[in-house]
Design a protein around this motif. Structure first.
Motif, PDB file in Angstrom:
ATOM      1  N   UNK A   1     -47.609  31.755  37.817  1.00 44.18           N
ATOM      2  CA  UNK A   1     -47.718  32.953  38.539  1.00 44.18           C
ATOM      3  C   UNK A   1     -48.999  33.316  38.561  1.00 44.18           C
ATOM      4  N   UNK A   2     -49.408  33.795  39.734  1.00 43.19           N
ATOM      5  CA  UNK A   2     -50.769  34.166  40.118  1.00 43.19           C
ATOM      6  C   UNK A   2     -51.248  35.337  39.449  1.00 43.19           C
ATOM      7  N   UNK A   3     -51.956  35.369  38.439  1.00 44.48           N
ATOM      8  CA  UNK A   3     -52.636  36.429  37.859  1.00 44.48           C
ATOM      9  C   UNK A   3     -54.118  36.482  37.986  1.00 44.48           C
ATOM     10  N   UNK A   4     -54.425  35.736  38.890  1.00 42.83           N
ATOM     11  CA  UNK A   4     -56.021  35.767  39.397  1.00 42.83           C
ATOM     12  C   UNK A   4     -56.013  35.016  40.552  1.00 42.83           C
ATOM     13  N   UNK A   5     -57.160  35.207  41.406  1.00 41.75           N
ATOM     14  CA  UNK A   5     -56.939  34.587  42.755  1.00 41.75           C
ATOM     15  C   UNK A   5     -56.531  35.362  43.884  1.00 41.75           C
ATOM     16  N   UNK A   6     -56.583  34.630  44.908  1.00 40.94           N
ATOM     17  CA  UNK A   6     -56.272  35.443  46.417  1.00 40.94           C
ATOM     18  C   UNK A   6     -54.739  36.017  46.199  1.00 40.94           C
ATOM     19  N   UNK A   7     -53.938  35.554  45.625  1.00 43.63           N
ATOM     20  CA  UNK A   7     -52.267  35.906  45.490  1.00 43.63           C
ATOM     21  C   UNK A   7     -52.199  36.762  44.346  1.00 43.63           C
ATOM     22  N   UNK A   8     -53.086  37.113  43.611  1.00 45.21           N
ATOM     23  CA  UNK A   8     -52.868  37.899  42.366  1.00 45.21           C
ATOM     24  C   UNK A   8     -52.101  39.129  42.460  1.00 45.21           C
ATOM     25  N   UNK A   9     -52.117  39.610  43.474  1.00 44.24           N
ATOM     26  CA  UNK A   9     -51.449  40.931  44.040  1.00 44.24           C
ATOM     27  C   UNK A   9     -49.935  40.701  43.944  1.00 44.24           C
ATOM     28  N   UNK A  10     -49.534  39.508  44.147  1.00 38.71           N
ATOM     29  CA  UNK A  10     -48.059  39.064  44.105  1.00 38.71           C
ATOM     30  C   UNK A  10     -47.611  38.896  42.707  1.00 38.71           C
ATOM     31  N   UNK A  11     -48.404  38.656  41.670  1.00 42.33           N
ATOM     32  CA  UNK A  11     -48.027  37.982  40.491  1.00 42.33           C
ATOM     33  C   UNK A  11     -47.182  39.106  39.588  1.00 42.33           C
ATOM     34  N   UNK A  12     -47.586  40.439  39.849  1.00 45.06           N
ATOM     35  CA  UNK A  12     -46.678  41.304  38.691  1.00 45.06           C
ATOM     36  C   UNK A  12     -45.230  41.522  39.102  1.00 45.06           C
TER      37      UNK A  12
END
Length: 418
Positions: free
Chosen positions: A57-68
């Motif tokens: 799951x992207x918890x950092x980086x460019x796609x972080x906003x989708x992680x939650x």
């Protein structure tokens, strides 16, 4: 009737006589309602299975906003599986997938394999999955991406262990081509960024539009990092198409503004994906009115029951992108484990297509509890998920994916129309 002593040879005629008598007796038994019951083969009781699912799951980086939202969806799916009491327990291990520009994803994949994950959900970006797919599949573990759209994965050498619940971008090209065929009477130009989907997406736009009776009079690929596109844009404008398909994101605004400056109205501009974003803030008022945008995924407003449940897990959620696809990835893997009665990558992969409705002519179920009951009763299930009918092909691509159609209004904000 005279009995024959044991050991005395019986003539063929006598044997035929005995056979005739036996046949008559059998017929009498049947007519009198007596029959020999066939033994019923009992199905073995289902095993109690425990499935460990890893989540990149992207918890950092460019796609972080989708992680939650992705994390909440995976947690909700595991909860639904465990609450169904279907002889299957799902445990989830989550790791940050980071960004495609660093090594976070590779390290995370290694950790998830060490945690004995049999299925890994992720990555979201094509770049992340390309970094980890070999590590995951060579370990005999299933990878299911809820967001990858690159056509490169369709024929990847993955031992049939890679699957996705988001469609190849080529399907989006067909959807855009169909919209253009319905709305444009005449010719089109196509300008496409190489990095977005390679040649398949613009080819799908072109082929679909041509089948609809139109003409493609200009088609050119462009470099998303190019600083001077004036010649290619000018050539497209000079071809005088009746409309233009702008395939890409980095150069979309520049191309669209050039056509608007040349006198094109919004209803002559067609875009793929989130080319300009929901709000075309860099454009003069009313300049995008009527422009059409395609984007994979269902209408979030139609699944409010699902998003309400996600908000119970994480009340701060604002963006639900890829949540439905992530939820369905967990459910499909769980059903495949039940159907195969195996907790192994090979076993789960062997049933992924079937439980998704891609093979087997199964009974449709809309949630895990109902689907699990069908499987445990020894029947074939066709799970139609929150994201819609998935219908996986034998190369791991969903065939029943939904491509949304959006249209910009006079305020340069788009809304979903189909």
């Amino acid at each position: 009737m005279t009995s024959l002593p044991v050991g005395i040879p019986v003539s063929r005629r006598a044997r035929r006589g005995f056979a005739t008598v036996a046949g008559v007796l059998a017929a009498v038994l049947v007519m009198s309602g007596c029959s020999v019951e066939e033994p019923v083969e009992e199905r073995p009781a289902p095993k109690d299975l425990t499935l460990t699912i890893g989540a990149l799951v992207p918890e950092s980086g460019a796609l972080e906003k989708f992680g939650p939202a992705v994390s909440a969806a995976i947690a909700l799916a595991a909860q639904d599986v465990n609450d169904a009491n279907a002889n299957l327990t799902v445990n989830v291990e989550t790791r940050d997938s980071g960004d495609s520009s660093d090594s976070t994803a590779e390290e995370a994949a290694t950790e998830l394999l060490a945690a004995r994950a049999t299925v890994i959900i992720g990555g979201l970006s094509n770049g992340i999955s390309k970094k980890v797919i070999d590590t995951i599949t060579e370990a005999g573990v299933v990878e299911i991406s809820p967001a990858n759209d690159s056509p490169d994965f369709s024929n990847y050498d993955d031992n049939q262990l890679y699957w996705r619940t988001s469609p190849s971008c080529a399907l989006e090209g067909s959807a855009l081509g169909a919209e253009m065929a319905d709305r444009v009477d005449g010719s089109i130009a196509i300008l496409s960024e190489d990095a977005l989907c390679g040649p398949l997406l613009p080819r799908a736009v072109s082929e679909t539009f041509l089948r609809g009776g139109g003409e493609v009079i200009y088609q050119e690929s462009i470099d998303e990092k190019a600083t001077d596109l004036n010649d290619k844009i000018a050539a497209a404008v000079e071809a005088k198409p009746d409309a233009v398909a702008i395939v890409g994101s980095k150069q979309a605004e520049k191309i669209a503004k050039a056509f608007i400056a040349a006198g094109y109205s919004g209803d002559q501009l067609f875009f793929t994906g989130l080319s300009l974003g929901k709000r075309g803030s860099g454009f003069a008022a009313d300049s995008l009115t009527g422009s059409i945008v395609t984007h994979p995924g269902l209408d979030i407003e139609t699944i409010s029951d699902f998003t309400d449940r996600l908000l119970e897990i994480n009340p701060s959620l604002k963006d639900f992108s890829y949540a439905a696809e992530s939820y369905d990835a967990v459910i499909l893997a769980s059903l495949a484990a039940l159907a195969s009665q195996k907790i192994s990558g090979e076993g789960i992969a062997s049933k992924m297509q079937e439980v998704s409705g891609g093979s087997g002519d199964g009974e449709v179920a809309l949630n895990f509890a109902d689907a699990a009951k069908i499987v445990l009763d020894g029947r074939t299930v066709d799970y139609d998920g929150v994201s819609g009918p998935i219908t996986l092909s034998d190369n791991g691509d969903p065939q029943g994916a939904i491509i949304g159609i959006y249209q910009y209004g006079s305020d340069n904000v788009y809304t979903r129309i189909g």
